[in-house]
Scaffold this active site. Structure first.
Site, PDB file in Angstrom:
ATOM      1  N   TRP A 130      35.690 -17.394  62.298  1.00 42.08           N
ATOM      2  CA  TRP A 130      34.343 -17.299  61.707  1.00 42.08           C
ATOM      3  C   TRP A 130      33.882 -18.719  61.334  1.00 42.08           C
ATOM      4  O   TRP A 130      34.641 -19.440  60.668  1.00 42.08           O
ATOM      5  CB  TRP A 130      34.414 -16.386  60.476  1.00 42.08           C
ATOM      6  CG  TRP A 130      33.136 -16.221  59.728  1.00 42.08           C
ATOM      7  CD1 TRP A 130      31.910 -15.912  60.244  1.00 42.08           C
ATOM      8  CD2 TRP A 130      32.953 -16.326  58.311  1.00 42.08           C
ATOM      9  NE1 TRP A 130      30.983 -15.820  59.236  1.00 42.08           N
ATOM     10  CE2 TRP A 130      31.599 -16.066  58.032  1.00 42.08           C
ATOM     11  CE3 TRP A 130      33.815 -16.606  57.242  1.00 42.08           C
ATOM     12  CZ2 TRP A 130      31.078 -16.089  56.744  1.00 42.08           C
ATOM     13  CZ3 TRP A 130      33.304 -16.615  55.961  1.00 42.08           C
ATOM     14  CH2 TRP A 130      31.944 -16.364  55.719  1.00 42.08           C
ATOM     15  N   ASP A 211      42.012 -12.068  56.027  1.00 38.10           N
ATOM     16  CA  ASP A 211      40.594 -11.816  55.742  1.00 38.10           C
ATOM     17  C   ASP A 211      40.233 -10.501  56.421  1.00 38.10           C
ATOM     18  O   ASP A 211      40.279 -10.403  57.656  1.00 38.10           O
ATOM     19  CB  ASP A 211      39.751 -12.973  56.309  1.00 38.10           C
ATOM     20  CG  ASP A 211      38.276 -12.785  55.996  1.00 38.10           C
ATOM     21  OD1 ASP A 211      37.915 -11.833  55.281  1.00 38.10           O
ATOM     22  OD2 ASP A 211      37.470 -13.614  56.482  1.00 38.10           O
ATOM     23  N   LYS A 246      30.244  -4.688  55.336  1.00 32.50           N
ATOM     24  CA  LYS A 246      30.010  -4.020  56.624  1.00 32.50           C
ATOM     25  C   LYS A 246      30.348  -2.532  56.554  1.00 32.50           C
ATOM     26  O   LYS A 246      29.582  -1.711  57.028  1.00 32.50           O
ATOM     27  CB  LYS A 246      30.840  -4.667  57.733  1.00 32.50           C
ATOM     28  CG  LYS A 246      31.047  -6.168  57.604  1.00 32.50           C
ATOM     29  CD  LYS A 246      29.870  -6.993  58.035  1.00 32.50           C
ATOM     30  CE  LYS A 246      30.108  -8.442  57.661  1.00 32.50           C
ATOM     31  NZ  LYS A 246      29.290  -9.404  58.308  1.00 32.50           N
TER      32      LYS A 246
HETATM   33  C1  LMR Z   1      28.656 -13.056  60.550  1.00 35.17           C
HETATM   34  O1  LMR Z   1      29.687 -13.592  60.937  1.00 35.17           O
HETATM   35  O2  LMR Z   1      27.611 -13.003  61.216  1.00 35.17           O
HETATM   36  C2  LMR Z   1      28.643 -12.400  59.187  1.00 35.17           C
HETATM   37  O3  LMR Z   1      29.903 -12.417  58.627  1.00 35.17           O
HETATM   38  C3  LMR Z   1      27.589 -12.937  58.288  1.00 35.17           C
HETATM   39  C4  LMR Z   1      27.855 -14.334  57.820  1.00 35.17           C
HETATM   40  O4  LMR Z   1      27.775 -14.545  56.608  1.00 35.17           O
HETATM   41  O5  LMR Z   1      28.111 -15.234  58.633  1.00 35.17           O
END
Ligand code: LMR
Length: 397
Positions: A130, A211, A246
């Site tokens: 992420w 996570d 989510k």
């Molecule tokens: C995403 O990856 O799009 C979500 O987890 C929202 C975010 O805060 O990035």
């Protein structure tokens, strides 16, 4: 005071979300930020959440401060959701959870506690991950290292490279893992791979930091918690950041929690006191509303059953959009195989398109995809699948 500051670019996912909102084309499609959309392209409040809100309106008697750790009932119910009601860790005294402002707040508290516990420890983060993991955890002062996770050429987890790197992680370091529905790749560890990583953690003495932001969106609430539950059975220490954004659709309510599994019950009390000190020194106390709703839903048999039905609909719809998209774009002039989309889990997969193709999709077709080519499959619906598939096939040449 502020004259030396330079402007900072917006986070790429949130910048794309803003660009999408500013686009006035009526046929635009948002495959960017990880927010669920139904088949009409809306992100409705879940009916079970609405019902819990109605109950809360009637029940709530005060807005007085809740306390640094948030709502104790919520914390207990989250533990049962993560581990299942009967997991032996729950009665061991070796586990503590505190409510946190969303999954991001949970990650931050976890990171700050790690820095307090062992400032020299490194946190090994899979590539890719992420995009906010490294800024969020790194700016807490955690030293970041990387391990290979995903091979873009065959769209599979690069198991050999990952295991080889993890087999060299020193004792006392931490390894960041995605509990399920890997963001951004959708490529989840199999149960066997979770077991192998637990073997390595025991052998090497590293500590997993899991996570888990999508429990229930992959294979099911229990199936998606395999890694967490097995590791809590086998390992002395574990950190888990979890989110209700989510699976309860509570995005803006900032509803998360941070859980520590420690070697002894004495350590659990100490770690919890440190986590609460971090909270007090940053946001003081977490917001109450979302956690109270989760607590009501998980504590009421009927509400919980309704919520699980809604969550199943979410999961099933995303899977059917995966299948539909993969089938629709499989025939393309470039001969690219998209079958990986069907096998992967959760909201995201990589399409593997290049920057020019993504720019073309955005500028010429109003289709918004983040620059890694991560698509949010939940942005696809029966009304836009035809246009979307034709547009993707057209930019592939
Ligand atoms: C995403 O990856 O799009 C979500 O987890 C929202 C975010 O805060 O990035």
């Amino acid at each position: 005071m502020f004259e030396r500051l330079k402007p900072v670019g917006m986070d790429p996912i949130l910048a794309l979300m803003a660009a999408f909102r500013a686009d006035d084309r009526t046929n635009k499609i948002d495959l960017g930020v990880g927010v669920y959309q139904d088949d009409r392209g809306r992100t409705p409040v879940m009916a079970s959440v609405k019902e819990a809100e109605a109950q809360l309106m009637a029940l709530e008697t005060t807005k007085a401060y809740q306390g640094i750790a948030g709502d104790p009932d919520y914390n207990q119910r989250i533990l049962q959701l993560l581990f299942g009601a009967d997991h032996s860790i729950l009665d061991s005294g070796r586990i503590k959870t505190i409510q946190a402002p969303g999954g991001s707040g949970a990650l931050r508290v976890g990171a700050e506690v790690i820095v307090r516990a062992r400032p020299d420890a490194k946190l090994w983060v899979g590539v890719p991950t992420w995009p906010n993991h490294i800024p969020l955890l790194g700016s807490a002062g955690v030293n970041i290292e990387e391990y290979p996770y995903y091979n873009l050429n065959d769209h599979q987890i690069d198991v050999d490279a990952m295991m080889t790197t993890l087999a060299q992680v020193p004792a006392g370091d931490m390894v960041l893992l995605h509990g399920c529905c890997h963001n951004p790749t959708g490529a989840d560890l199999s149960n066997e791979q979770w077991d192998q990583i637990a073997d390595l953690a025991l052998e090497r003495g590293f500590i997993p930091f899991i996570d888990t932001a999508y429990q229930g969106l992959g294979d099911g609430l229990d199936e998606d918690a395999y890694g967490i539950r097995m590791m809590a059975d086998r390992l002395p220490e574990l950190v888990i950041a979890s989110s209700c954004s989510k699976n309860f659709g509570l995005y803006r309510e900032r509803t998360g929690s941070i859980t520590f599994v420690t070697d002894t019950s004495e350590q659990a009390d100490i770690v919890a006191s440190q986590a609460m000190a971090v909270a007090r020194q940053t946001y003081s106390m977490p917001p109450a509303h979302g956690a109270l709703l989760v607590s009501l839903i998980l504590g009421d048999q009927q509400l919980r059953a309704n919520w699980e039905t809604e969550l199943t609909e979410v999961r099933t719809r995303i899977q059917s959009m995966r299948n539909l998209l993969a089938d629709n774009i499989q025939q393309n002039a470039a001969g690219i195989d998209f079958s990986h989309i069907k096998q992967q889990k959760g909201m995201f997969s990589f399409l593997g398109l290049n920057t020019d193709q993504l720019d073309q999709l955005r500028e010429d077709h109003g289709i918004y995809i983040v620059s890694s080519s991560r698509v949010n499959l939940a942005g696809i619906n029966s009304g836009n699948i035809g246009y979307l598939s034709d547009s993707i096939v057209s930019v592939l040449g």
